[in-house]
Write a protein that holds these residues in place. Structure first.
Motif, PDB file in Angstrom:
ATOM      1  N   ALA A  51     -11.632   4.040  14.704  1.00  0.00           N
ATOM      2  CA  ALA A  51     -11.994   3.428  15.427  1.00  0.00           C
ATOM      3  C   ALA A  51     -13.128   2.338  15.955  1.00  0.00           C
ATOM      4  O   ALA A  51     -13.418   1.601  15.913  1.00  0.00           O
ATOM      5  CB  ALA A  51     -12.415   4.659  16.118  1.00  0.00           C
ATOM      6  N   ALA A  52     -14.429   2.776  14.778  1.00  0.00           N
ATOM      7  CA  ALA A  52     -14.851   1.429  14.598  1.00  0.00           C
ATOM      8  C   ALA A  52     -14.632   0.639  13.923  1.00  0.00           C
ATOM      9  O   ALA A  52     -14.817  -0.936  14.499  1.00  0.00           O
ATOM     10  CB  ALA A  52     -15.743   2.401  13.714  1.00  0.00           C
ATOM     11  N   VAL A  53     -13.886   0.098  12.905  1.00  0.00           N
ATOM     12  CA  VAL A  53     -13.609  -1.056  12.304  1.00  0.00           C
ATOM     13  C   VAL A  53     -12.010  -2.063  13.962  1.00  0.00           C
ATOM     14  O   VAL A  53     -12.975  -3.341  13.772  1.00  0.00           O
ATOM     15  CB  VAL A  53     -12.388  -1.220  11.430  1.00  0.00           C
ATOM     16  N   THR A  54     -11.412  -1.049  14.812  1.00  0.00           N
ATOM     17  CA  THR A  54     -11.248  -1.577  15.716  1.00  0.00           C
ATOM     18  C   THR A  54     -11.918  -1.799  16.414  1.00  0.00           C
ATOM     19  O   THR A  54     -11.632  -3.522  16.955  1.00  0.00           O
ATOM     20  CB  THR A  54     -10.462  -0.889  16.675  1.00  0.00           C
ATOM     21  N   ARG A  55     -13.259  -1.511  16.852  1.00  0.00           N
ATOM     22  CA  ARG A  55     -13.852  -2.107  18.080  1.00  0.00           C
ATOM     23  C   ARG A  55     -14.474  -2.878  17.337  1.00  0.00           C
ATOM     24  O   ARG A  55     -15.217  -4.024  18.514  1.00  0.00           O
ATOM     25  CB  ARG A  55     -14.827  -0.715  18.112  1.00  0.00           C
ATOM     26  N   ALA A  56     -15.176  -3.322  15.960  1.00  0.00           N
ATOM     27  CA  ALA A  56     -15.840  -4.325  15.884  1.00  0.00           C
ATOM     28  C   ALA A  56     -14.911  -5.490  16.381  1.00  0.00           C
ATOM     29  O   ALA A  56     -15.512  -6.802  15.477  1.00  0.00           O
ATOM     30  CB  ALA A  56     -16.439  -3.850  14.421  1.00  0.00           C
ATOM     31  N   PHE A  57     -13.484  -4.969  15.804  1.00  0.00           N
ATOM     32  CA  PHE A  57     -12.682  -6.745  15.737  1.00  0.00           C
ATOM     33  C   PHE A  57     -12.404  -6.955  17.642  1.00  0.00           C
ATOM     34  O   PHE A  57     -11.844  -8.265  17.293  1.00  0.00           O
ATOM     35  CB  PHE A  57     -11.496  -6.841  14.264  1.00  0.00           C
TER      36      PHE A  57
END
Length: 286
Positions: A119-125
């Motif tokens: 979820a964190a990686v997705t939100r970052a991009f």
């Protein structure tokens, strides 16, 4: 001249991540292959070199549980002016063990990588994907995210969470031109239950109330036949990324398809008895 397609893959040191990185590079994608521990890059480099695509793969350090590192990688990609055609959230591990033997800390560690990390990686991009107005986000889930099995409560819970979050995300992003897809493999020949697998400490304790069941369960796993080639999943992910309108879910593996079909068609009590029997945790009880 068409602009080069770029994909970022997490957990690319082995398994589906490694194979997907090489497969996309063969299809002339530029691949940002990330992994938590760069000392484990040799397998990917060797596979890429053998395929003649090492020059199309850039290896980056990325621990999906490290928010600062995630932000740093996202900022680097943006600063270099790279487009983001695809994000493949593959990083994960399997915490096996009976539910009452798994500690809160172990369960949180499972979620930190498999769910919160993705979820964190997705939100970052997402800001870059929104600016672009296009891109695919592939969440590598599991059949265990649709149908839970004995001894895998922690892993299944993390994948169930990923499934729900991704389904909602797909609806939120669909009108923005961003495609969200869930990939649900069954058992394949990867490191998920060996190098990337962990058995909870409580389950290993001979004083566990599940000790006898654990031994039967372990024998069943050790006696399992060789699993199918994971390249099937990597090829599937590549095809998804090149489909402008992919569907939400893709299931890979005969075992996964069979489990989901039985869950859909059989009465719940019959299905549950079969799952317990298949697991071997209660011997020949059925």
């Amino acid at each position: 001249m068409a602009q080069e397609r770029v994909a970022l893959i997490t957990g690319a040191s082995s398994g589906f991540g490694l194979l997907t990185a090489v497969t996309l590079a063969r299809r002339e994608w530029r691949v940002l292959a990330t992994m938590r521990d760069l000392t484990r890059r040799e397998r990917l480099e060797s596979a890429a070199r053998a395929a003649g695509v090492l020059g199309r793969i850039e290896i980056l350090a990325l621990d999906v549980t490290d928010l600062e590192q995630i932000a740093g990688v996202a900022a680097t990609v943006a600063a270099r002016g790279l487009r983001m055609d695809a994000l493949v959230n593959n990083a994960g591990f399997a915490m096996a063990g009976f539910a009452d033997d798994v500690t809160d800390a172990e369960l949180r560690r499972q979620f930190d990588t498999n769910f919160f990390g993705a979820a964190a990686v997705t939100r970052a991009f997402l800001p870059q994907l929104r600016r672009q107005g296009f891109g695919h986000i592939v969440m590598v889930s599991s059949v265990s995210g649709r149908s839970a099995f004995p001894g895998m409560s922690s892993y299944s819970a993390s994948k169930f969470a990923m499934e729900g979050w991704s389904e909602s995300l797909r609806l939120e992003l669909k009108s923005l031109g961003i495609q969200v897809v869930l990939v649900e493999p069954g058992a394949f020949e990867t490191d998920i239950w060996t190098r990337n697998g962990t058995l909870s400490e409580g389950t290993l304790d001979p004083r566990s109330p599940n000790a006898a069941r654990v031994e039967r369960w372990k024998k069943g796993i050790e006696g399992a036949k060789k699993q199918p080639d994971a390249q099937v999943v990597a090829d599937g992910i590549a095809a998804i990324l090149e489909d402008p309108k992919p569907r939400l879910r893709y299931v890979y593996g005969r075992d996964a398809k069979m489990a989901l079909m039985m869950r859909r068609l059989l009465p719940s009590d019959v299905f549950e008895r079969l799952m317990v029997k298949y697991s071997g945790i209660d011997g020949n009880a059925g």
